[in-house]
Design an enzyme around this catalytic site. Structure first.
Site, mmCIF file in Angstrom:
data_model
loop_
_atom_site.group_PDB
_atom_site.id
_atom_site.type_symbol
_atom_site.label_atom_id
_atom_site.label_comp_id
_atom_site.label_asym_id
_atom_site.label_seq_id
_atom_site.Cartn_x
_atom_site.Cartn_y
_atom_site.Cartn_z
ATOM 1 N N ASP A 12 -3.599 8.186 11.138
ATOM 2 C CA ASP A 12 -3.128 8.919 10.052
ATOM 3 C C ASP A 12 -2.678 9.996 10.581
ATOM 4 O OD1 ASP A 12 -3.689 6.934 8.101
ATOM 5 O OD2 ASP A 12 -5.632 7.986 7.748
ATOM 6 N N LYS A 15 2.113 8.690 13.347
ATOM 7 C CA LYS A 15 2.765 7.845 14.544
ATOM 8 C C LYS A 15 3.853 7.287 13.792
ATOM 9 C CE LYS A 15 -0.939 5.151 14.674
ATOM 10 N NZ LYS A 15 -2.043 5.996 13.793
ATOM 11 N N ASN A 37 -4.560 -2.816 7.736
ATOM 12 C CA ASN A 37 -5.215 -1.725 7.432
ATOM 13 C C ASN A 37 -4.250 -0.270 7.747
ATOM 14 O OD1 ASN A 37 -5.269 -2.197 10.128
ATOM 15 N ND2 ASN A 37 -7.447 -1.904 10.785
ATOM 16 N N GLY A 39 -1.185 2.367 7.926
ATOM 17 C CA GLY A 39 -0.361 2.615 6.745
ATOM 18 C C GLY A 39 0.647 3.380 7.562
ATOM 19 N N HIS A 40 1.679 3.143 8.015
ATOM 20 C CA HIS A 40 2.641 3.968 8.433
ATOM 21 C C HIS A 40 3.996 4.403 7.626
ATOM 22 C CE1 HIS A 40 1.019 2.095 12.737
ATOM 23 N NE2 HIS A 40 0.379 2.730 12.025
ATOM 24 N N GLN A 190 -3.932 2.442 13.990
ATOM 25 C CA GLN A 190 -5.243 3.521 14.117
ATOM 26 C C GLN A 190 -5.332 4.464 15.172
ATOM 27 O OE1 GLN A 190 -5.839 -0.428 13.760
ATOM 28 N NE2 GLN A 190 -5.374 0.327 11.680
ATOM 29 N N GLY A 267 -4.965 5.176 -0.786
ATOM 30 C CA GLY A 267 -5.157 6.202 -1.515
ATOM 31 C C GLY A 267 -6.132 7.344 -1.479
ATOM 32 N N LYS A 296 2.574 17.864 11.810
ATOM 33 C CA LYS A 296 2.287 18.622 10.422
ATOM 34 C C LYS A 296 2.225 20.123 10.807
ATOM 35 C CE LYS A 296 1.002 16.126 7.004
ATOM 36 N NZ LYS A 296 -0.023 15.201 6.131
#
Ligand code: IMP
Ligand code: MG
Length: 376
Positions: A12, A15, A37, A39-40, A190, A267, A296
Site C-alpha cells: 500500500d 506502487k 491480495n 490492491g493497486h 505487497q 476496506g 503521499k
C-alpha cells in the site's frame, strides 16, 4: 533499460500510482508475485480503479502490454472481472494482456481455507496462503491444467471467454524474443516487509516481493537495472504483526483520516505510524532496492514539524529484530504544500531518508494525479 518497482514497506505504498505513471514509457508491465491480495489504486481521468491482478498499465497509451507471470497465483474469477472492465473500456484492450499458463490458480476452496486458518496473520482472505501451500506441496493446479481440463469447469469457461475477448495465454519461452527487444517494467505486489523470506515472519504474505521474485519468474534475460522502492512519507500496515512506529489513539485516528488509510482490497482501517528509516534501510538492503520513490507528501502538508524514526535501540540485522524494536525519533521542519514548485522545505526530510538508506530519492508524489509525481 528495464526497471522494477517494489514496495519498500508493508504494501500500500502507492506502487500502482507510480507504475501507472511510468508505464507509458515501457513495452511490458509485468506482475511477478502475489495474487488478488494486492490492491493497486489508479486514477485515470479522475476515475478510480483498483487492480488486484492486472498490472497497473495505462491502457490509454498504445504502448504498454501487460504480463501476468508464473510467480503469481491467479484467481480466474477475479481476472475475468478485471478483463471485463478492460473490455468495457475498449474492446481492443484485452488483446494487450498476456497470462503465463505456468502461473498457479487460486481455487474457491483456497479462499474458504484462508478464512478459516489465517485470521491470526490478518490475511486478505484471497486464498493466497493455501494456493501457494498447494504449489509448494506439489498439489497445485496451474492455469495450463485448467486450460487442458477435459471436463469444462467454470474456470475453463472463464479462460475461453477471456480468450474470446483477446487475452493471450503464452509462456515466457514464447515471448522471450519479443521481450528481449523491449523495455520491461516489473511491478511488485505487497512489500519487502511482507516477503516470505525476508519479511517479518510469520506476519508475511507467501510470495517473493523482493527483486528475487523477478528472477524466480524466469526473467534472467531481462535484469532490471534500476530497482525503485516505493514508500510513503509515513508508514501504514494492514494485518497483524510488529509495527515499531505505530501510533495509537487520536494521533492515529487523525493520520488515518488525513491519508484516507483504508485497505483498497479489504476496506480495513490501516494501522498508521511515522516513517521508519531503520525498516526502510532493511527493506532496501534485503529487497535489492537502488532508488526510492516517496509518496503521499500532500497528506503531511501543513505540519509544523514531521517526526521520523531514525534508529532503534539496536540496528535490525534480521526480521526477528523488529519484534521488540524501540524506535528513536527526531523531528524535521514540515512543509506547507509539497506540490508548490518552490517548496524546498521537503529537503531536510528527503536528505534524512537518503542519508540513512544510502538510496537516492528519484521521485516524490504529492497527490493522485500523474502530474503530482515529480522527479526529484
Ligand atoms: P495474505 O497475503 O492475504 O495471506 O495476507 C498476509 C499478510 O499480508 C496480511 O497481514 C495482509 O494484510 C498482508 N497483505 C497481503 N497483501 C497485501 C497488500 O497488497 N497490501 C497490504 N498488505 C497486504
Ligand atoms: Mg494496496
Amino acid at each position: 533499460m528495464n526497471i522494477a518497482v517494489l514496495g519498500a514497506a508493508w504494501g500500500d505504498e502507492g506502487k500502482g500510482h507510480i507504475v501507472h505513471h511510468l508505464s507509458k514509457d515501457y513495452d511490458w508491465i509485468v506482475r511477478f508475485n502475489g495474487g488478488a491480495n494486492a490492491g493497486h489504486t489508479i486514477y485515470r481521468d479522475g476515475v478510480k480503479y483498483v487492480h488486484n491482478l492486472m498490472p497497473s498499465f495505462d491502457w490509454r497509451s498504445n504502448k504498454p502490454k501487460a504480463f501476468l507471470g508464473s510467480g503469481m497465483v491467479i484467481d480466474l474469477e477475479q481476472l475475468h472481472k478485471e478483463v471485463t472492465t478492460l473490455w468495457n473500456s475498449h474492446s481492443d484492450y484485452p488483446s494487450r494482456v498476456y497470462v503465463d499458463p505456468d502461473a498457479f490458480v487460486v481455487l474457491p476452496e483456497h479462499k474458504e481455507e484462508d478464512k478459516k486458518s489465517n485470521g491470526h496473520i490478518g490475511s486478505t482472505n484471497r486464498g493466497i496462503g493455501p494456493a501457494y501451500t498447494a504449489k509448494i506441496s506439489r498439489k497445485g493446479l496451474r492455469v495450463r491444467d485448467v486450460m487442458l481440463a477435459a471436463d469444462s469447469t467454470l474456470d475453463t469457461k472463464r479462460i475461453q471467454e477471456m480468450k474470446r475477448m483477446g487475452v493471450r495465454f503464452k509462456g515466457l519461452m514464447e515471448l522471450r524474443r519479443e521481450m528481449e527487444d523491449s523495455q520491461l517494467l516489473f511491478e511488485g505486489a505487497q512489500g519487502v516487509m511482507l516477503d516470505i523470506n525476508h519479511g517479518i515472519y510469520p506476519y508475511v504474505s507467501c510470495s517473493e516481493s523482493t527483486v528475487a521474485g523477478v528472477y524466480s519468474c524466469g526473467f534472467h534475460f531481462a535484469k532490471p537495472e534500476k530497482v525503485y522502492g516505493v514508500a510513503k512519507c509515513y508508514t501504514t500496515k494492514v494485518g497483524e504483526g510488529p509495527f515499531p512506529t505505530e501510533l495509537s489513539g487520536q494521533e492515529a485516528h487523525d493520520l488515518r483520516e488525513r491519508g484516507n488509510e483504508y485497505g483498497a482490497t479489504t476496506g480495513r482501517p490501516r494501522r498508521v505510524g511515522w516513517i521508519d528509516l531503520p525498516a526502510l534501510d532493511y527493506a532496501c538492503q534485503k529487497g535489492g532496492i537502488t532508488h526510492l520513490v516517496l509518496t503521499k507528501f500532500d497528506i503531511l502538508n501543513g505540519m509544523e514539524r514531521v517526526p521520523m524514526c531514525v534508529a532503534y535501540d539496536k540496528p535490525p540485522t534480521s526480521s526477528h529484530d523488529f519484534f521488540d524494536a524501540k524506535p528513536q525519533y527526531i523531528t524535521v521542519p514540515g512543509w506547507k504544500d509539497a506540490k508548490s514548485p518552490d517548496e524546498d522545505r521537503v529537503i531536510p526530510f528527503i536528505r534524512k531518508v537518503e542519508g540513512l538508506t544510502n538510496c537516492r530519492v528519484s521521485y516524490i508524489s504529492c497527490g493522485t494525479d500523474s502530474k503530482d509525481i515529480m522527479p526529484w
